[in-house]
Design a protein around this motif. Structure first.
Motif, short mmCIF file in Angstrom:
data_model
loop_
_atom_site.label_atom_id
_atom_site.label_comp_id
_atom_site.label_asym_id
_atom_site.label_seq_id
_atom_site.Cartn_x
_atom_site.Cartn_y
_atom_site.Cartn_z
N LEU A 18 -8.76 -2.03 -9.16
CA LEU A 18 -8.76 -3.34 -9.82
C LEU A 18 -10.18 -3.68 -10.28
N ALA A 19 -10.33 -3.98 -11.55
CA ALA A 19 -11.61 -4.44 -12.10
C ALA A 19 -11.52 -5.95 -12.24
N LEU A 23 -13.52 -13.69 -7.95
CA LEU A 23 -12.95 -13.63 -6.61
C LEU A 23 -11.49 -14.09 -6.57
N SER A 24 -11.13 -15.04 -7.40
CA SER A 24 -9.75 -15.53 -7.39
C SER A 24 -8.78 -14.44 -7.84
N GLN A 25 -9.19 -13.58 -8.73
CA GLN A 25 -8.33 -12.48 -9.17
C GLN A 25 -8.11 -11.49 -8.02
N VAL A 30 -4.59 -9.37 -3.58
CA VAL A 30 -4.37 -9.13 -2.15
C VAL A 30 -3.15 -9.90 -1.67
N ASN A 31 -3.03 -11.16 -2.05
CA ASN A 31 -1.87 -11.96 -1.63
C ASN A 31 -0.57 -11.38 -2.17
N ARG A 32 -0.59 -10.90 -3.41
CA ARG A 32 0.61 -10.31 -4.00
C ARG A 32 1.01 -9.05 -3.23
N ARG A 33 0.05 -8.22 -2.87
CA ARG A 33 0.35 -6.99 -2.13
C ARG A 33 0.86 -7.32 -0.73
N LEU A 34 0.27 -8.29 -0.06
CA LEU A 34 0.74 -8.68 1.27
C LEU A 34 2.16 -9.23 1.20
N LYS A 35 2.45 -10.00 0.15
CA LYS A 35 3.81 -10.53 -0.01
C LYS A 35 4.80 -9.39 -0.22
N MET A 36 4.41 -8.36 -1.00
CA MET A 36 5.29 -7.22 -1.21
C MET A 36 5.54 -6.48 0.10
N LEU A 37 4.53 -6.38 0.95
CA LEU A 37 4.68 -5.68 2.23
C LEU A 37 5.63 -6.40 3.18
#
Length: 57
Positions: A18-19, A23-25, A30-37
């Motif tokens: 990820l480029a 910080l908000s991006q 990270v939040n999206r990936r944790l939600k997927m997990l």
């Protein structure tokens, strides 16, 4: 390795290329990936096993 290390390893692998412009991006990724997990219990069970823990029903 503990459970948090396993989870964080999966998150880092997903956002490794990820480029981010700010910080908000990064936070959103990270939040999206944790939600997927949360919806992949087999991945979390794999982290438990890697940490030497067993989830008993």
């Amino acid at each position: 390795m503990n459970l948090q290390d396993g989870i964080w390893s999966m998150v880092k692998r997903d956002i490794g290329n990820l480029a981010a412009a700010d910080l908000s991006q990064i936070t959103r990724a990270v939040n999206r990936r944790l939600k997927m997990l949360r919806y992949r219990p087999e991945a979390v069970n794999g982290c438990l096993t890697g940490a030497g823990l067993v989830l008993e029903a």
